[in-house]
Design a protein around this motif. Sequence first.
Motif, PDB file in Angstrom:
ATOM      1  N   ALA A   1       0.820  -1.217   0.000  1.00 22.48           N
ATOM      2  CA  ALA A   1       0.000   0.000   0.000  1.00 22.48           C
ATOM      3  C   ALA A   1       0.853   1.266   0.000  1.00 22.48           C
ATOM      4  CB  ALA A   1      -0.952  -0.013   1.198  1.00 22.48           C
ATOM      5  N   ALA A   2       1.959   1.247   0.711  1.00 26.72           N
ATOM      6  CA  ALA A   2       2.817   2.432   0.806  1.00 26.72           C
ATOM      7  C   ALA A   2       3.492   2.791  -0.515  1.00 26.72           C
ATOM      8  CB  ALA A   2       3.868   2.228   1.896  1.00 26.72           C
ATOM      9  N   ALA A   3       3.513   1.867  -1.473  1.00 26.77           N
ATOM     10  CA  ALA A   3       4.154   2.138  -2.769  1.00 26.77           C
ATOM     11  C   ALA A   3       3.169   2.635  -3.819  1.00 26.77           C
ATOM     12  CB  ALA A   3       4.837   0.875  -3.286  1.00 26.77           C
ATOM     13  N   ARG A   4       1.904   2.482  -3.582  1.00 24.37           N
ATOM     14  CA  ARG A   4       0.914   2.744  -4.638  1.00 24.37           C
ATOM     15  C   ARG A   4       0.868   4.196  -5.097  1.00 24.37           C
ATOM     16  NH1 ARG A   4      -3.471  -1.305  -1.944  1.00 24.37           N
ATOM     17  NH2 ARG A   4      -2.270  -3.185  -2.410  1.00 24.37           N
ATOM     18  N   ARG A   5       0.995   5.131  -4.199  1.00 22.89           N
ATOM     19  CA  ARG A   5       0.951   6.549  -4.603  1.00 22.89           C
ATOM     20  C   ARG A   5       2.118   6.874  -5.539  1.00 22.89           C
ATOM     21  NH1 ARG A   5      -0.164  11.434  -0.601  1.00 22.89           N
ATOM     22  NH2 ARG A   5      -1.845   9.991  -0.215  1.00 22.89           N
ATOM     23  N   SER A   6       3.305   6.390  -5.196  1.00 24.75           N
ATOM     24  CA  SER A   6       4.474   6.629  -6.052  1.00 24.75           C
ATOM     25  C   SER A   6       4.293   5.965  -7.411  1.00 24.75           C
ATOM     26  CB  SER A   6       5.747   6.095  -5.385  1.00 24.75           C
ATOM     27  OG  SER A   6       6.028   6.823  -4.217  1.00 24.75           O
ATOM     28  N   MET A   7       3.768   4.739  -7.398  1.00 21.50           N
ATOM     29  CA  MET A   7       3.547   4.028  -8.665  1.00 21.50           C
ATOM     30  C   MET A   7       2.533   4.766  -9.527  1.00 21.50           C
ATOM     31  SD  MET A   7       3.484   0.152  -7.129  1.00 21.50           S
ATOM     32  CE  MET A   7       3.256  -0.696  -8.698  1.00 21.50           C
ATOM     33  N   GLU A   8       1.454   5.256  -8.911  1.00 19.10           N
ATOM     34  CA  GLU A   8       0.439   6.010  -9.662  1.00 19.10           C
ATOM     35  C   GLU A   8       1.034   7.268 -10.269  1.00 19.10           C
ATOM     36  OE1 GLU A   8      -2.639   6.567  -6.730  1.00 19.10           O
ATOM     37  OE2 GLU A   8      -3.473   4.558  -7.085  1.00 19.10           O
ATOM     38  N   ALA A   9       1.905   7.939  -9.534  1.00 16.04           N
ATOM     39  CA  ALA A   9       2.550   9.149 -10.055  1.00 16.04           C
ATOM     40  C   ALA A   9       3.381   8.829 -11.298  1.00 16.04           C
ATOM     41  CB  ALA A   9       3.415   9.796  -8.972  1.00 16.04           C
ATOM     42  N   VAL A  10       4.083   7.699 -11.272  1.00 16.52           N
ATOM     43  CA  VAL A  10       4.883   7.292 -12.435  1.00 16.52           C
ATOM     44  C   VAL A  10       3.972   6.983 -13.619  1.00 16.52           C
ATOM     45  CG1 VAL A  10       6.434   5.516 -13.358  1.00 16.52           C
ATOM     46  CG2 VAL A  10       6.845   6.476 -11.080  1.00 16.52           C
ATOM     47  N   VAL A  11       2.885   6.250 -13.385  1.00 16.71           N
ATOM     48  CA  VAL A  11       1.939   5.930 -14.461  1.00 16.71           C
ATOM     49  C   VAL A  11       1.363   7.217 -15.048  1.00 16.71           C
ATOM     50  CG1 VAL A  11      -0.289   4.861 -14.998  1.00 16.71           C
ATOM     51  CG2 VAL A  11       1.380   3.617 -13.606  1.00 16.71           C
ATOM     52  N   ASN A  12       1.010   8.173 -14.194  1.00 18.35           N
ATOM     53  CA  ASN A  12       0.451   9.449 -14.674  1.00 18.35           C
ATOM     54  C   ASN A  12       1.466  10.236 -15.493  1.00 18.35           C
ATOM     55  OD1 ASN A  12      -2.035   8.934 -13.498  1.00 18.35           O
ATOM     56  ND2 ASN A  12      -1.543  10.056 -11.630  1.00 18.35           N
TER      57      ASN A  12
ATOM     58  N   GLY B   1       2.658   7.282 -18.543  1.00 22.24           N
ATOM     59  CA  GLY B   1       1.608   6.614 -19.302  1.00 22.24           C
ATOM     60  C   GLY B   1       1.636   5.100 -19.193  1.00 22.24           C
ATOM     61  N   HIS B   2       2.586   4.574 -18.437  1.00 12.15           N
ATOM     62  CA  HIS B   2       2.684   3.128 -18.209  1.00 12.15           C
ATOM     63  C   HIS B   2       3.478   2.901 -16.928  1.00 12.15           C
ATOM     64  CE1 HIS B   2       6.596   3.910 -20.062  1.00 12.15           C
ATOM     65  NE2 HIS B   2       7.003   2.771 -19.535  1.00 12.15           N
ATOM     66  N   LEU B   3       3.483   1.669 -16.462  1.00 16.41           N
ATOM     67  CA  LEU B   3       4.237   1.310 -15.265  1.00 16.41           C
ATOM     68  C   LEU B   3       5.460   0.505 -15.683  1.00 16.41           C
ATOM     69  CD1 LEU B   3       4.363   1.340 -12.160  1.00 16.41           C
ATOM     70  CD2 LEU B   3       3.092  -0.822 -12.198  1.00 16.41           C
ATOM     71  N   PRO B   4       6.643   1.128 -15.669  1.00 16.27           N
ATOM     72  CA  PRO B   4       7.856   0.397 -16.040  1.00 16.27           C
ATOM     73  C   PRO B   4       8.116  -0.749 -15.057  1.00 16.27           C
ATOM     74  CG  PRO B   4       8.264   2.767 -15.978  1.00 16.27           C
ATOM     75  CD  PRO B   4       6.924   2.534 -15.356  1.00 16.27           C
ATOM     76  N   ALA B   5       8.669  -1.841 -15.568  1.00 17.75           N
ATOM     77  CA  ALA B   5       8.993  -2.988 -14.719  1.00 17.75           C
ATOM     78  C   ALA B   5       9.955  -2.588 -13.602  1.00 17.75           C
ATOM     79  CB  ALA B   5       9.583  -4.123 -15.560  1.00 17.75           C
ATOM     80  N   ALA B   6      10.867  -1.681 -13.888  1.00 19.17           N
ATOM     81  CA  ALA B   6      11.811  -1.252 -12.845  1.00 19.17           C
ATOM     82  C   ALA B   6      11.044  -0.681 -11.654  1.00 19.17           C
ATOM     83  CB  ALA B   6      12.794  -0.231 -13.396  1.00 19.17           C
ATOM     84  N   VAL B   7      10.040   0.129 -11.923  1.00 18.08           N
ATOM     85  CA  VAL B   7       9.242   0.718 -10.841  1.00 18.08           C
ATOM     86  C   VAL B   7       8.419  -0.347 -10.138  1.00 18.08           C
ATOM     87  CG1 VAL B   7       7.358   2.344 -10.327  1.00 18.08           C
ATOM     88  CG2 VAL B   7       9.212   3.001 -11.894  1.00 18.08           C
ATOM     89  N   SER B   8       7.829  -1.252 -10.901  1.00 15.26           N
ATOM     90  CA  SER B   8       6.996  -2.285 -10.279  1.00 15.26           C
ATOM     91  C   SER B   8       7.825  -3.196  -9.378  1.00 15.26           C
ATOM     92  CB  SER B   8       6.237  -3.087 -11.328  1.00 15.26           C
ATOM     93  OG  SER B   8       7.084  -3.940 -12.048  1.00 15.26           O
TER      94      SER B   8
END
Length: 185
Positions: A16-27, A30-37
């Motif tokens: 849960a603590a990573a989701r905000r950062s991940m959403e910011a990257v997607v925004n 435009g996608h979620l890089p594997a490195a971030v995931s």
Amino acid sequence: MPAPAFPDHTLESAPAAARRSMEAVVNKQGHLPAAVSRLATSPQLLDGFLKISAIFESTTLDPLSREVLIMTIATRNDCHVCVAMHTAKLTALGADADLIAALRTERPLPAERPEAVRQFTLAVIATAGAVDDAALQDFLAHGYTPQNALEVVLGIGAYTMSTLANRMTGAPVGPQLAEFAPAPM
């Protein structure tokens, strides 16, 4: 088969603590890089890297100088994901193809000012920050400032964190960056 140590998290499976950062990257991308995931396995590392890289982007170093520093760290640390990502960034900046090729192969750069950044970055790493006066004066002679010298340290820290984490997680180059990926050895 056991779960991989560094799974490709989705927004739903990530801590849960990573989701905000991940959403910011997607925004932003435009996608979620594997490195971030994969970095999402440690929300603190992911958040810390995103914050420190944003701070580095706000420094007084010009965009080309920042990318030269990043590519110097990426090639030195053999981070294929970072090399692909920052080759794409250099291309988008309109950087000369010879400069990009030299960075990717760790050769001297064809232009003096970017080469001064590359050499100073390598000197800071080699001396653990205890650069001699000649190295500092050479950097300053190319139009850089004492503030820029300290910003080089910031960039080294940010991108050492990123390159080491990406290597540890085995992050692959995604399809969005495939054309910029280094050739396999």
